[in-house]
Design a protein around this motif. Structure first.
Motif, PDB file in Angstrom:
ATOM      1  N   LEU A   1       3.307  -2.746  -2.355  1.00 57.59           N
ATOM      2  CA  LEU A   1       2.506  -2.924  -3.449  1.00 57.59           C
ATOM      3  C   LEU A   1       2.234  -1.270  -4.166  1.00 57.59           C
ATOM      4  O   LEU A   1       1.337  -1.195  -5.046  1.00 57.59           O
ATOM      5  N   LYS A   2       2.656  -0.440  -3.645  1.00 57.38           N
ATOM      6  CA  LYS A   2       2.699   0.954  -4.181  1.00 57.38           C
ATOM      7  C   LYS A   2       1.162   1.443  -4.033  1.00 57.38           C
ATOM      8  O   LYS A   2       0.494   2.076  -5.204  1.00 57.38           O
ATOM      9  N   ILE A   3       0.374   1.420  -3.107  1.00 60.17           N
ATOM     10  CA  ILE A   3      -0.835   1.721  -2.792  1.00 60.17           C
ATOM     11  C   ILE A   3      -1.066   2.415  -1.512  1.00 60.17           C
ATOM     12  O   ILE A   3      -2.436   2.599  -1.061  1.00 60.17           O
ATOM     13  N   ASP A   4       0.088   2.704  -1.091  1.00 58.86           N
ATOM     14  CA  ASP A   4      -0.067   3.538   0.370  1.00 58.86           C
ATOM     15  C   ASP A   4      -0.907   4.953   0.079  1.00 58.86           C
ATOM     16  O   ASP A   4      -1.354   5.472   1.095  1.00 58.86           O
ATOM     17  N   HIS A   5      -0.797   5.149  -0.851  1.00 55.38           N
ATOM     18  CA  HIS A   5      -1.561   6.685  -1.313  1.00 55.38           C
ATOM     19  C   HIS A   5      -3.052   6.544  -1.506  1.00 55.38           C
ATOM     20  O   HIS A   5      -3.681   7.512  -1.572  1.00 55.38           O
ATOM     21  N   VAL A   6      -3.469   5.352  -1.290  1.00 59.09           N
ATOM     22  CA  VAL A   6      -4.929   5.213  -1.679  1.00 59.09           C
ATOM     23  C   VAL A   6      -5.563   4.588  -0.458  1.00 59.09           C
ATOM     24  O   VAL A   6      -6.661   3.784  -0.304  1.00 59.09           O
ATOM     25  N   LEU A   7      -4.843   4.472   0.707  1.00 56.58           N
ATOM     26  CA  LEU A   7      -5.335   3.550   1.883  1.00 56.58           C
ATOM     27  C   LEU A   7      -6.615   4.094   2.461  1.00 56.58           C
ATOM     28  O   LEU A   7      -7.160   3.356   3.101  1.00 56.58           O
ATOM     29  N   GLY A   8      -6.914   5.442   2.117  1.00 55.53           N
ATOM     30  CA  GLY A   8      -8.043   6.151   2.825  1.00 55.53           C
ATOM     31  C   GLY A   8      -9.267   6.065   1.705  1.00 55.53           C
ATOM     32  O   GLY A   8     -10.410   6.323   1.939  1.00 55.53           O
ATOM     33  N   HIS A   9      -9.080   5.182   0.609  1.00 54.55           N
ATOM     34  CA  HIS A   9     -10.227   5.193  -0.412  1.00 54.55           C
ATOM     35  C   HIS A   9     -10.988   3.830  -0.158  1.00 54.55           C
ATOM     36  O   HIS A   9     -10.620   2.985   0.160  1.00 54.55           O
ATOM     37  N   LYS A  10     -12.283   3.938  -0.510  1.00 50.85           N
ATOM     38  CA  LYS A  10     -13.142   2.544  -0.614  1.00 50.85           C
ATOM     39  C   LYS A  10     -12.906   2.127  -1.772  1.00 50.85           C
ATOM     40  O   LYS A  10     -12.330   2.634  -2.868  1.00 50.85           O
ATOM     41  N   PRO A  11     -13.466   0.696  -2.007  1.00 51.27           N
ATOM     42  CA  PRO A  11     -13.177   0.042  -3.180  1.00 51.27           C
ATOM     43  C   PRO A  11     -13.639   0.478  -4.176  1.00 51.27           C
ATOM     44  O   PRO A  11     -13.076   0.291  -5.437  1.00 51.27           O
ATOM     45  N   LYS A  12     -14.772   1.340  -4.257  1.00 51.32           N
ATOM     46  CA  LYS A  12     -15.535   1.795  -5.530  1.00 51.32           C
ATOM     47  C   LYS A  12     -14.348   2.886  -6.097  1.00 51.32           C
ATOM     48  O   LYS A  12     -14.863   3.157  -7.024  1.00 51.32           O
ATOM     49  N   GLU A  13     -13.713   3.413  -5.265  1.00 53.78           N
ATOM     50  CA  GLU A  13     -12.859   4.486  -5.722  1.00 53.78           C
ATOM     51  C   GLU A  13     -11.321   3.904  -6.282  1.00 53.78           C
ATOM     52  O   GLU A  13     -10.592   4.724  -6.840  1.00 53.78           O
ATOM     53  N   LEU A  14     -11.364   2.742  -6.098  1.00 51.74           N
ATOM     54  CA  LEU A  14      -9.833   1.976  -6.684  1.00 51.74           C
ATOM     55  C   LEU A  14     -10.007   1.521  -7.966  1.00 51.74           C
ATOM     56  O   LEU A  14     -11.292   1.223  -8.404  1.00 51.74           O
TER      57      LEU A  14
END
Length: 366
Positions: A120-133
């Motif tokens: 789903l091409k979100i492996d680069h944001v796995l460390g981000h909280k929902p508010k950062e997405l």
């Protein structure tokens, strides 16, 4: 059957939302619920999930009646439009949460999370909280959480709505493969007919508090049960013209005769609506068989095709679609001919598809 819905009725106060909906979905099938906003698609998903209860009817999952069974005990994976992510968890933890609850070993958990996150091409944001997405990343995180658990039943409520066009196209190719690998039974909601055609083994078209037609994508496209469904599938939309079928069978357009398939003989003498897809109409020389004149009103390039809006002598508008780069008139008078082999006839009063001799209306019609 993996999912069985029998005579489901749902009201909100005095508003009747679903009226006698029945569906049988076999194990491993992806069924797309398709229809306009307000048709009851999301309500039906929430009923299956157990978030709300029906006033009447029954819901069975894997052969077991779900009356009184709580949502968390139904063994369902869900991804709804509102994301419903845990705000205190990062994306990795959100995706892993159903696996953590099942005490899946860490190595297996990490492998599964990264597999779906990469897809789903979100492996680069796995460390981000929902508010950062972004909203698109939140939606993909919710979808990844549903997929990671590998449930036997998946309910997906327009999970690609906030995804950009390029990724949405890629997901149409990748998601069917992933779902087949999981052998999951899937109900997928969308208002995008192309997505419905690409993802569904079958499509259930919702309309007027119920299901108007169920069939394969090909059945729905080639034999829509009524003019309303015919309009929903196709870009540009199908041409619908009032006609009277004459012996032959044939119809008259702009002073010319268009010969219909012989299977339409039963409609001779009836006032009908002719349905003809824009791609079944071609520009031809004036002396070509079946040619009739039109006035060109506008032309619109749409990437892989060019769409022309024209008017008949009776000022009825017709859309003509041709592959991009194909020459065609841009103004003035031109002549067109129809490939009537795939033409449809609908009853003018009810809008229902008229049967063709020797051919059943394909798909289940409610």
């Amino acid at each position: 059957m993996s999912i069985q819905l029998t005579d489901i009725v749902k009201r909100f106060k005095k508003d009747l939302v679903l009226d006698g909906v029945s569906l049988d979905i076999p194990t491993g099938e992806t069924l797309v619920l398709f229809g306009p906003s307000g048709a009851g698609k999301t309500v039906l998903l929430r009923l299956i999930a157990g978030v709300i209860d029906p006033e009447e009817g029954s819901i069975a999952l894997r052969g077991q009646d779900m009356a009184g069974v709580e949502p968390e005990d139904r063994g369902i994976g869900m991804a709804f439009q509102n994301f419903a992510l845990f705000p205190h968890m990062d994306a990795h933890e959100n995706i892993a949460s159903p696996l953590t609850a099942r005490q899946v070993p860490d190595a297996t958990l990490k492998e599964r999370v990264f597999e779906v996150a990469h897809l789903l091409k979100i492996d680069h944001v796995l460390g981000h909280k929902p508010k950062e997405l972004s909203n698109g990343q939140k939606q993909r995180t919710a979808l990844a959480r549903a997929l990671a658990a590998q449930p036997s039943i998946l309910l997906l409520d327009d999970p690609l709505r906030n995804v950009d066009a390029k990724l949405r196209f890629e997901m149409r190719l990748e998601l069917p493969r992933l779902l087949r690998e999981q052998n999951a039974t899937v109900i997928y909601v969308t208002q995008d007919y192309k997505e419905a055609m690409a993802l569904g083994d079958r499509i259930a078209v919702m309309s007027d508090r119920g299901i108007a037609q169920v069939g394969t994508p090909e059945e729905i496209y080639l034999s829509p049960a009524n003019t309303q469904i015919a309009r929903l599938f196709g870009d540009p939309a199908i041409n619908l013209l009032d006609v009277t079928v004459q012996a032959g069978p044939k119809i008259a357009l702009s002073g010319a005769e268009v010969v219909l398939d012989a299977a339409h003989t039963g409609a001779v003498g009836q006032d009908c609506i002719l349905g003809i897809r824009p791609e079944a109409i071609k520009f031809v020389p004036a002396d070509a068989p079946g040619a009739f004149p039109v006035e060109i009103e506008a032309e619109t390039p749409l990437n892989e095709k060019t769409v022309t809006l024209a008017a008949t002598q009776a000022q009825r508008e017709i859309l003509i679609s041709r592959p991009a780069g194909t020459p065609g008139p841009v103004s003035g008078t031109a002549h067109i001919a129809m490939d009537a082999s795939g033409a449809l006839l609908f009853d003018r009063a009810s809008g229902a598809l008229l049967p063709m001799a020797g051919k059943a209306i394909e798909g289940e019609v409610a």
